[in-house]
Design a protein around this motif. Structure first.
Motif, PDB file in Angstrom:
ATOM      1  N   GLU A  73       0.867  -1.178   0.000  1.00  0.00           N
ATOM      2  CA  GLU A  73       0.000   0.000   0.000  1.00  0.00           C
ATOM      3  C   GLU A  73       0.902   1.225   0.000  1.00  0.00           C
ATOM      4  OE1 GLU A  73      -3.290   0.237  -0.240  1.00  0.00           O
ATOM      5  OE2 GLU A  73      -3.483  -1.951  -0.381  1.00  0.00           O
ATOM      6  N   LEU A  74       0.770   2.042  -1.030  1.00  0.00           N
ATOM      7  CA  LEU A  74       1.748   3.119  -1.225  1.00  0.00           C
ATOM      8  C   LEU A  74       1.067   4.421  -1.623  1.00  0.00           C
ATOM      9  CD1 LEU A  74       4.708   4.103  -1.615  1.00  0.00           C
ATOM     10  CD2 LEU A  74       4.523   3.301  -3.988  1.00  0.00           C
ATOM     11  N   ASP A  75       1.454   5.491  -0.937  1.00  0.00           N
ATOM     12  CA  ASP A  75       1.118   6.848  -1.353  1.00  0.00           C
ATOM     13  C   ASP A  75       2.446   7.534  -1.668  1.00  0.00           C
ATOM     14  OD1 ASP A  75       0.364   9.435  -1.788  1.00  0.00           O
ATOM     15  OD2 ASP A  75      -0.617   9.730   0.154  1.00  0.00           O
ATOM     16  N   PRO A  76       2.781   7.735  -2.936  1.00  0.00           N
ATOM     17  CA  PRO A  76       4.071   8.327  -3.284  1.00  0.00           C
ATOM     18  C   PRO A  76       4.309   9.690  -2.651  1.00  0.00           C
ATOM     19  CG  PRO A  76       3.034   7.379  -5.219  1.00  0.00           C
ATOM     20  CD  PRO A  76       2.003   7.354  -4.125  1.00  0.00           C
ATOM     21  N   ALA A  77       3.243  10.392  -2.274  1.00  0.00           N
ATOM     22  CA  ALA A  77       3.402  11.680  -1.617  1.00  0.00           C
ATOM     23  C   ALA A  77       3.872  11.522  -0.175  1.00  0.00           C
ATOM     24  CB  ALA A  77       2.088  12.463  -1.670  1.00  0.00           C
ATOM     25  N   ASP A  78       3.707  10.333   0.387  1.00  0.00           N
ATOM     26  CA  ASP A  78       4.103  10.077   1.774  1.00  0.00           C
ATOM     27  C   ASP A  78       4.587   8.629   1.898  1.00  0.00           C
ATOM     28  OD1 ASP A  78       4.575  10.325   4.441  1.00  0.00           O
ATOM     29  OD2 ASP A  78       2.484  10.632   5.035  1.00  0.00           O
ATOM     30  N   PRO A  79       5.731   8.293   1.278  1.00  0.00           N
ATOM     31  CA  PRO A  79       6.187   6.899   1.233  1.00  0.00           C
ATOM     32  C   PRO A  79       6.515   6.308   2.596  1.00  0.00           C
ATOM     33  CG  PRO A  79       7.874   8.395   0.384  1.00  0.00           C
ATOM     34  CD  PRO A  79       6.626   9.200   0.535  1.00  0.00           C
ATOM     35  N   ALA A  80       6.799   7.149   3.580  1.00  0.00           N
ATOM     36  CA  ALA A  80       7.119   6.631   4.910  1.00  0.00           C
ATOM     37  C   ALA A  80       5.928   5.941   5.559  1.00  0.00           C
ATOM     38  CB  ALA A  80       7.626   7.756   5.817  1.00  0.00           C
ATOM     39  N   LYS A  81       4.724   6.168   5.032  1.00  0.00           N
ATOM     40  CA  LYS A  81       3.529   5.534   5.589  1.00  0.00           C
ATOM     41  C   LYS A  81       3.104   4.300   4.791  1.00  0.00           C
ATOM     42  CE  LYS A  81       1.602   9.651   7.820  1.00  0.00           C
ATOM     43  NZ  LYS A  81       0.437  10.560   7.910  1.00  0.00           N
ATOM     44  N   ALA A  82       3.938   3.860   3.872  1.00  0.00           N
ATOM     45  CA  ALA A  82       3.617   2.668   3.093  1.00  0.00           C
ATOM     46  C   ALA A  82       3.605   1.435   3.988  1.00  0.00           C
ATOM     47  CB  ALA A  82       4.629   2.489   1.968  1.00  0.00           C
ATOM     48  N   SER A  83       2.888   0.410   3.572  1.00  0.00           N
ATOM     49  CA  SER A  83       2.864  -0.851   4.311  1.00  0.00           C
ATOM     50  C   SER A  83       3.077  -2.006   3.347  1.00  0.00           C
ATOM     51  CB  SER A  83       1.540  -1.024   5.069  1.00  0.00           C
ATOM     52  OG  SER A  83       0.454  -1.106   4.168  1.00  0.00           O
ATOM     53  N   SER A 125       5.437  -5.296   7.514  1.00  0.00           N
ATOM     54  CA  SER A 125       6.183  -4.090   7.863  1.00  0.00           C
ATOM     55  C   SER A 125       5.546  -3.383   9.059  1.00  0.00           C
ATOM     56  CB  SER A 125       6.244  -3.140   6.672  1.00  0.00           C
ATOM     57  OG  SER A 125       4.952  -2.646   6.346  1.00  0.00           O
ATOM     58  N   THR A 126       6.409  -2.783   9.872  1.00  0.00           N
ATOM     59  CA  THR A 126       5.948  -2.016  11.034  1.00  0.00           C
ATOM     60  C   THR A 126       6.407  -0.561  10.987  1.00  0.00           C
ATOM     61  OG1 THR A 126       7.890  -2.765  12.281  1.00  0.00           O
ATOM     62  CG2 THR A 126       5.849  -4.052  12.525  1.00  0.00           C
ATOM     63  N   VAL A 138      13.256  -0.543   5.894  1.00  0.00           N
ATOM     64  CA  VAL A 138      11.935  -1.042   6.271  1.00  0.00           C
ATOM     65  C   VAL A 138      12.103  -1.986   7.447  1.00  0.00           C
ATOM     66  CG1 VAL A 138       9.920  -2.362   5.535  1.00  0.00           C
ATOM     67  CG2 VAL A 138      11.077  -0.847   3.911  1.00  0.00           C
ATOM     68  N   THR A 139      11.391  -1.716   8.523  1.00  0.00           N
ATOM     69  CA  THR A 139      11.379  -2.598   9.693  1.00  0.00           C
ATOM     70  C   THR A 139      10.085  -3.392   9.683  1.00  0.00           C
ATOM     71  OG1 THR A 139      12.658  -0.983  10.956  1.00  0.00           O
ATOM     72  CG2 THR A 139      11.546  -2.710  12.195  1.00  0.00           C
ATOM     73  N   VAL A 151      12.941  -7.788  11.679  1.00  0.00           N
ATOM     74  CA  VAL A 151      13.981  -7.897  10.661  1.00  0.00           C
ATOM     75  C   VAL A 151      13.926  -6.642   9.796  1.00  0.00           C
ATOM     76  CG1 VAL A 151      14.734  -9.127   8.580  1.00  0.00           C
ATOM     77  CG2 VAL A 151      14.038 -10.414  10.601  1.00  0.00           C
ATOM     78  N   GLU A 152      15.096  -6.087   9.487  1.00  0.00           N
ATOM     79  CA  GLU A 152      15.179  -4.881   8.674  1.00  0.00           C
ATOM     80  C   GLU A 152      15.529  -5.217   7.228  1.00  0.00           C
ATOM     81  OE1 GLU A 152      17.972  -2.163  10.371  1.00  0.00           O
ATOM     82  OE2 GLU A 152      16.573  -1.451  11.909  1.00  0.00           O
ATOM     83  N   LEU A 153      14.955  -4.440   6.320  1.00  0.00           N
ATOM     84  CA  LEU A 153      15.283  -4.523   4.906  1.00  0.00           C
ATOM     85  C   LEU A 153      15.885  -3.197   4.461  1.00  0.00           C
ATOM     86  CD1 LEU A 153      11.955  -6.049   3.498  1.00  0.00           C
ATOM     87  CD2 LEU A 153      14.062  -7.286   4.032  1.00  0.00           C
ATOM     88  N   ASN A 154      17.029  -3.256   3.806  1.00  0.00           N
ATOM     89  CA  ASN A 154      17.610  -2.069   3.181  1.00  0.00           C
ATOM     90  C   ASN A 154      17.104  -2.026   1.741  1.00  0.00           C
ATOM     91  OD1 ASN A 154      19.409  -1.161   5.385  1.00  0.00           O
ATOM     92  ND2 ASN A 154      20.367  -3.145   5.044  1.00  0.00           N
TER      93      ASN A 154
END
Length: 224
Positions: A73-83, A125-126, A138-139, A151-154
């Motif tokens: 789930e992605l909003d390119p205007a606010d990618p930090a809130k993607a899941s 993702s969290t 991504v955590t 687990v983290e993803l770079n």
């Protein structure tokens, strides 16, 4: 009938394909701001999940999973809130090397993947921390062998486009990701090297992900 030699026919086909795809290439580097918000589904034909572990200190043994699904789930205007959610069929283990008889069955067994008791590996993702214009950490919670650990993803965003009518009318984005985990954190301690030794299979497992997602269609193609 006029016939082209095979090698000239091949070049003609390639030239025609390049002309067809040139508009795609022009869009492939578009920024995230050009992409639509919404649900993105993994393109399984252009996605791989490979992992590797050190063997005796001499080499890294690599394998992969052939069957996995993911949704973003992605909003390119606010990618930090993607899941992001990922489901992996643990029984789809694919050995890239030629294994001896019974080796794959052993890896699917209770000492390793324990597929009979835990057929699915999941990742949810969290949180997402943006680290650059095209990079993020991504955590998430990985559930493996009945144990859940963070687990983290770079992740690197490789680009995308909002779609191209007829040829590929849905938005498309691509990512590369890497990460590591300790298999002992998930109860997989079989074959670990004695302390101070490499005589075994490493606790640390590295993984590499290459993936593309298809998203919402171009507005002019909706409903068609």
């Amino acid at each position: 009938m006029f016939k082209l030699p095979v090698h000239r026919l091949f070049h003609a086909v390639c030239f025609g394909a390049s002309m067809l795809l040139s508009p795609l290439a022009a869009h492939a580097g578009d920024t995230a701001a050009d992409l639509p918000a919404g649900s993105y589904k993994i393109d399984k034909y252009h996605s791989t999940l490979i992992f590797r572990a050190n063997h005796l200190g001499f080499s890294f043994y690599s394998a992969s999973f052939a069957d996995f699904d993911a949704a973003l789930e992605l909003d390119p205007a606010d990618p930090a809130k993607a899941s992001l959610s990922v489901d992996i069929n643990a029984a789809s283990l694919h050995l890239t090397a030629t294994p001896p008889d019974g080796f794959r069955d052993m890896l699917l067994g209770p000492d390793w993947l324990n597929v009979s008791d835990h057929p699915k590996i999941t990742y949810r993702s969290t949180g997402i921390e943006l680290t650059g214009a095209t990079t993020a950490v991504v955590t998430g919670d990985l559930t493996f062998r009945g144990v859940t650990r963070p687990v983290e993803l770079n992740v690197r965003f490789n680009g995308g486009y909002p779609g191209l009518a007829v040829y590929d009318p849905q938005a498309r984005i691509g990512f590369s990701a890497t990460g590591t985990l300790k298999r002992s954190d998930f109860g997989m301690s079989y074959g670990l090297p004695p302390e101070g030794s490499n005589l075994g299979v490493s606790d640390e497992v590295e993984f590499v992900i290459e993936t593309e997602f298809s998203g919402p269609p171009l507005k002019e193609t909706e409903g068609q």
